[in-house]
Structure formats: structure tokens, C-alpha cells
Scaffold this motif. Structure first.
Motif, short mmCIF file in Angstrom:
data_model
loop_
_atom_site.label_atom_id
_atom_site.label_comp_id
_atom_site.label_asym_id
_atom_site.label_seq_id
_atom_site.Cartn_x
_atom_site.Cartn_y
_atom_site.Cartn_z
N THR A 240 0.82 -1.21 0.00
CA THR A 240 0.00 0.00 0.00
C THR A 240 0.86 1.27 0.00
O THR A 240 0.39 2.33 -0.38
N LYS A 241 2.10 1.15 0.41
CA LYS A 241 3.00 2.31 0.46
C LYS A 241 3.83 2.45 -0.81
O LYS A 241 4.73 3.26 -0.87
N LYS A 242 3.53 1.65 -1.83
CA LYS A 242 4.28 1.66 -3.07
C LYS A 242 4.06 2.99 -3.80
O LYS A 242 2.95 3.48 -3.89
N LYS A 243 5.13 3.56 -4.33
CA LYS A 243 5.06 4.82 -5.05
C LYS A 243 5.25 4.55 -6.54
O LYS A 243 6.12 3.78 -6.93
N GLU A 244 4.46 5.21 -7.35
CA GLU A 244 4.61 5.12 -8.80
C GLU A 244 5.62 6.16 -9.25
O GLU A 244 5.53 7.32 -8.88
N ILE A 245 6.55 5.73 -10.06
CA ILE A 245 7.59 6.64 -10.56
C ILE A 245 7.52 6.64 -12.08
O ILE A 245 7.51 5.59 -12.72
N ASN A 246 7.45 7.83 -12.65
CA ASN A 246 7.43 7.98 -14.10
C ASN A 246 8.88 7.85 -14.60
O ASN A 246 9.74 8.62 -14.17
N PRO A 247 9.17 6.90 -15.48
CA PRO A 247 10.56 6.72 -15.95
C PRO A 247 11.12 7.96 -16.64
O PRO A 247 12.32 8.15 -16.67
#
Length: 150
Positions: free
Chosen positions: A61-68
Motif C-alpha cells: 500500500t505504500k508503493k510509489k509510482e515513478i514515471n521513468p
């Protein structure tokens, strides 16, 4: 009958070799036995959301999405700022008269600007207030037409 030619020192050397061989075998057995208690799960290491090592799996739930595309590789390109037109004001931070160069701190931008003795209209020393113009040099900004404020 022939007598045995073994001396006391030979017997001692053989005993020492046998003892070393026995110790080596004991160490080998100890190494084999030490890893048997750990399972694959015990040997795993995880990285948490802050990049630190952890023994527990990360919380999904603490996962962050990172734009490459946001990841920057290498040094960012320098944006060339348009130099401020007209004379600037500053204070001499450092000036070595024997070597013929120094640095001026610009009052507006607070950046350090190189000055060479050939660009002076009159002698200057540290903490003098000066007016000057700026031009791009090989290694950055250079002060030209440097004059003491009166």
C-alpha cells in the motif's frame, strides 16, 4: 637387526601434522553445520519504501509510482541565463595582487565572478565596493571594466 632411525623430533612433527589435520576436519564440519539452520526466507533482505534494508517484505500500500521520464541520468543541462545588462555592483571577496586575479561577489545574484588585473581601471583590495560589467569567459563569468565606487 636394524634399529629404527626415527628420532624424537620426527615423531613430534608427525604428531603435529596429525593434530593440524584433525583441527582442519573439525573446522570443515563446523562450517557445514552452521548454514543448515537457515532457510531461504531467513536469508532474504528487502528494501522498504525509503530505500533502507529490512528483514520484512515491503507494504504494497505504500508503493510509489515513478514515471521513468522523470528519472534524470547524468548532469542536467545548464540553462543559460541572460546576463543582466548594464553595470553591476559588488564587493571584492578575494584579490591576490601578486598573481593578478581575484573574485567579486555580485550583490544581486550573490554569485562569485572572476576578475583579472587587466580588467581593472584602478587598484582594488579585499572588501572594496566596485561596479563592473560581465562577459562570458572560458570557465564562466568574468568581470570587465572594474571600477571602485567612490
Amino acid at each position: 637387526m636394524a634399529r629404527s632411525r626415527e628420532s624424537v623430533s620426527k615423531k613430534e612433527k608427525e604428531k603435529k601434522k596429525a593434530k593440524q589435520k584433525q583441527e582442519k576436519l573439525e573446522k570443515k564440519e563446523a562450517r557445514k553445520g552452521s548454514n543448515k539452520g537457515k532457510s531461504l526466507e531467513d536469508m532474504m533482505a528487502y528494501i522498504d519504501e525509503n530505500g533502507n534494508l529490512s528483514s520484512t517484505p515491503p507494504d504494497p500500500t505504500k508503493k510509489k509510482e515513478i514515471n521513468p521520464e522523470d528519472i534524470q541520468l547524468g548532469v542536467p543541462r545548464q540553462v543559460e541565463e541572460e546576463p543582466i545588462e548594464g553595470p553591476r555592483k559588488g564587493v571584492v571577496k578575494f584579490f591576490n595582487e601578486s598573481k593578478g586575479y581575484g573574485f567579486i561577489i555580485d550583490q544581486q545574484t550573490q554569485e562569485s565572478i572572476f576578475v583579472h588585473i587587466r580588467q581593472l581601471t584602478e587598484p582594488i583590495k579585499e572588501r572594496d565596493k566596485v561596479t563592473f560589467e560581465v562577459e562570458n569567459g572560458q570557465k564562466g563569468l568574468n568581470a570587465v571594466n572594474v571600477q571602485k565606487e567612490k
